[in-house]
Structure formats: C-alpha cells, structure tokens
Write a protein that holds these residues in place. Structure first.
Motif, short mmCIF file in Angstrom:
data_model
loop_
_atom_site.label_atom_id
_atom_site.label_comp_id
_atom_site.label_asym_id
_atom_site.label_seq_id
_atom_site.Cartn_x
_atom_site.Cartn_y
_atom_site.Cartn_z
N ASP A 81 -7.87 -18.97 36.02
CA ASP A 81 -7.52 -19.49 37.34
C ASP A 81 -7.13 -20.97 37.32
O ASP A 81 -6.18 -21.37 37.98
N GLU A 82 -7.86 -21.78 36.58
CA GLU A 82 -7.58 -23.23 36.58
C GLU A 82 -6.20 -23.52 36.02
O GLU A 82 -5.47 -24.34 36.56
N ALA A 83 -5.82 -22.85 34.94
CA ALA A 83 -4.49 -23.05 34.36
C ALA A 83 -3.40 -22.55 35.30
O ALA A 83 -2.35 -23.19 35.45
N ASP A 84 -3.64 -21.42 35.94
CA ASP A 84 -2.66 -20.89 36.89
C ASP A 84 -2.49 -21.82 38.08
O ASP A 84 -1.38 -22.07 38.54
N LEU A 85 -3.60 -22.35 38.60
CA LEU A 85 -3.52 -23.29 39.72
C LEU A 85 -2.83 -24.58 39.32
O LEU A 85 -2.10 -25.17 40.11
N ALA A 86 -3.03 -25.02 38.09
CA ALA A 86 -2.37 -26.25 37.64
C ALA A 86 -0.85 -26.05 37.56
O ALA A 86 -0.09 -27.01 37.69
N ALA A 87 -0.42 -24.82 37.37
CA ALA A 87 1.01 -24.52 37.26
C ALA A 87 1.60 -24.05 38.59
O ALA A 87 2.74 -23.57 38.63
N ARG A 88 0.87 -24.20 39.69
CA ARG A 88 1.37 -23.73 40.99
C ARG A 88 2.59 -24.56 41.42
O ARG A 88 2.76 -25.69 41.01
N ARG A 89 3.41 -23.93 42.27
CA ARG A 89 4.62 -24.58 42.77
C ARG A 89 4.71 -24.39 44.27
O ARG A 89 4.29 -23.38 44.81
N HIS A 90 5.32 -25.37 44.92
CA HIS A 90 5.54 -25.33 46.37
C HIS A 90 6.97 -24.88 46.63
O HIS A 90 7.91 -25.46 46.08
N TRP A 91 7.14 -23.85 47.45
CA TRP A 91 8.43 -23.26 47.73
C TRP A 91 8.72 -23.33 49.23
O TRP A 91 7.81 -23.17 50.04
N HIS A 92 10.01 -23.49 49.58
CA HIS A 92 10.42 -23.22 50.96
C HIS A 92 10.15 -21.73 51.20
O HIS A 92 10.36 -20.91 50.31
#
Length: 99
Positions: A81-92
């Motif tokens: 989870d921590e690695a996935d959250l660190a790679a999160r992206r913000h999208w329109h």
C-alpha cells in the motif's frame, strides 16, 4: 461566566503533514475500478480539499487549486500500500473517464 461556543481543540491540534494525507487516502471514501486489466483505487477530491496544483497524466495540463478531481493509485500493486500510495496521481475527472 458565559459559555464559549468555539470548538475545543485537541492537544497538538490538527496536523497537515504527509502522514495525515496518506491516512486520509487509506481510510477515506474510495472505489475500485478496472482499467487495462489492472485494479485501481479511485478517490474523489472535493474543491475544498484541493489546495495544491497537480499535473494531470491524462491530458498533461495542470489541475488548479479548488478544482475537484480524482486521486488514482494501483489496488493490485506487488510492493504494498505505501508504495502504491507514493505512486498515486491526480487526474481531471473527465480525463480519467475517457482514458
């Protein structure tokens, strides 16, 4: 002595650190969607909570502060989870729907 109507603060007060945003993402309202054979968590960000500018990976344009949008991260990542959250992206929202 008159009663105060102001809310009482907890000792230390609210924190706005990175740990709190990760905690918010882990515990907040989110849904799961499938794209190209992968599972993603999708969490909406309201206009009130959108306080920074981000770059949308769908269109390459900026997401201005106070614009509602989505935060997307892998739900099936192998690194946790921590690695996935660190790679999160913000999208329109529109870019995620058509992408």
């Amino acid at each position: 002595m008159p009663r105060s109507n102001r809310p009482k603060r907890r000792p230390g007060g609210p924190s706005t650190g990175e740990g709190d945003s990760l905690e918010h993402l882990l515990s907040g309202w989110k849904r799961t969607e499938s794209r190209r054979g992968r599972e993603f968590f999708v969490q909406p960000v309201s206009a009130e909570r959108a306080v920074k500018e981000y770059l949308c990976p769908g269109c390459g344009l900026g997401i201005k502060p106070s614009v509602p949008h989505l935060v997307i991260w892998r739900a099936d990542g192998v690194l946790g989870d921590e690695a996935d959250l660190a790679a999160r992206r913000h999208w329109h929202t529109h870019c995620w729907r058509i992408g």
